[in-house]
Design a protein around this motif. Structure first.
Motif, short mmCIF file in Angstrom:
data_model
loop_
_atom_site.label_atom_id
_atom_site.label_comp_id
_atom_site.label_asym_id
_atom_site.label_seq_id
_atom_site.Cartn_x
_atom_site.Cartn_y
_atom_site.Cartn_z
N LEU A 266 25.64 -78.02 -29.33
CA LEU A 266 25.28 -78.90 -30.44
C LEU A 266 25.99 -80.24 -30.43
O LEU A 266 26.09 -80.91 -31.47
CB LEU A 266 25.47 -78.19 -31.78
N LYS A 267 26.49 -80.67 -29.27
CA LYS A 267 27.14 -81.97 -29.14
C LYS A 267 26.74 -82.60 -27.81
O LYS A 267 26.36 -81.92 -26.87
CB LYS A 267 28.66 -81.84 -29.17
N ASP B 137 27.87 -85.45 -32.62
CA ASP B 137 27.80 -84.09 -33.17
C ASP B 137 26.41 -83.90 -33.79
O ASP B 137 26.02 -84.62 -34.70
CB ASP B 137 28.88 -83.92 -34.22
N SER C 81 25.40 -80.84 -35.02
CA SER C 81 25.44 -79.53 -35.69
C SER C 81 24.55 -79.48 -36.94
O SER C 81 24.22 -78.41 -37.41
CB SER C 81 26.88 -79.16 -36.05
#
Length: 72
Positions: free
Chosen positions: A30-31, A44, A46
């Motif tokens: 997720l990055k 990021d 997320s």
């Protein structure tokens, strides 16, 4: 993401990254770590759903392969 930029809008935060300035992309859960001309930026993601992140990664990977940008 369009043909020239990655635009990230989340609440009051905004990032715009010109695709031509990317020298490498490193993927993490997720990055993304993006190498630019003179620095490295970690993004990021997320807050995206897994499907949205997967769709974005497919587009960025396609761009990198097409433009011979290193992707890890």
């Amino acid at each position: 993401m369009d043909f020239e930029t990655i635009k990230i809008k989340r609440a009051l935060d905004r990032d715009v990254i010109k695709l031509k300035s990317i020298s490498f992309v490193k993927t993490m859960p997720l990055k993304l770590e993006i190498g630019l001309n003179d620095y490295v930026k970690t993004l990021d993601f997320s807050w995206l759903t897994p499907d949205e992140f997967e769709s974005f990664m497919a587009r960025i990977t396609e761009y990198c392969v097409k433009n011979k940008i290193e992707i890890e």
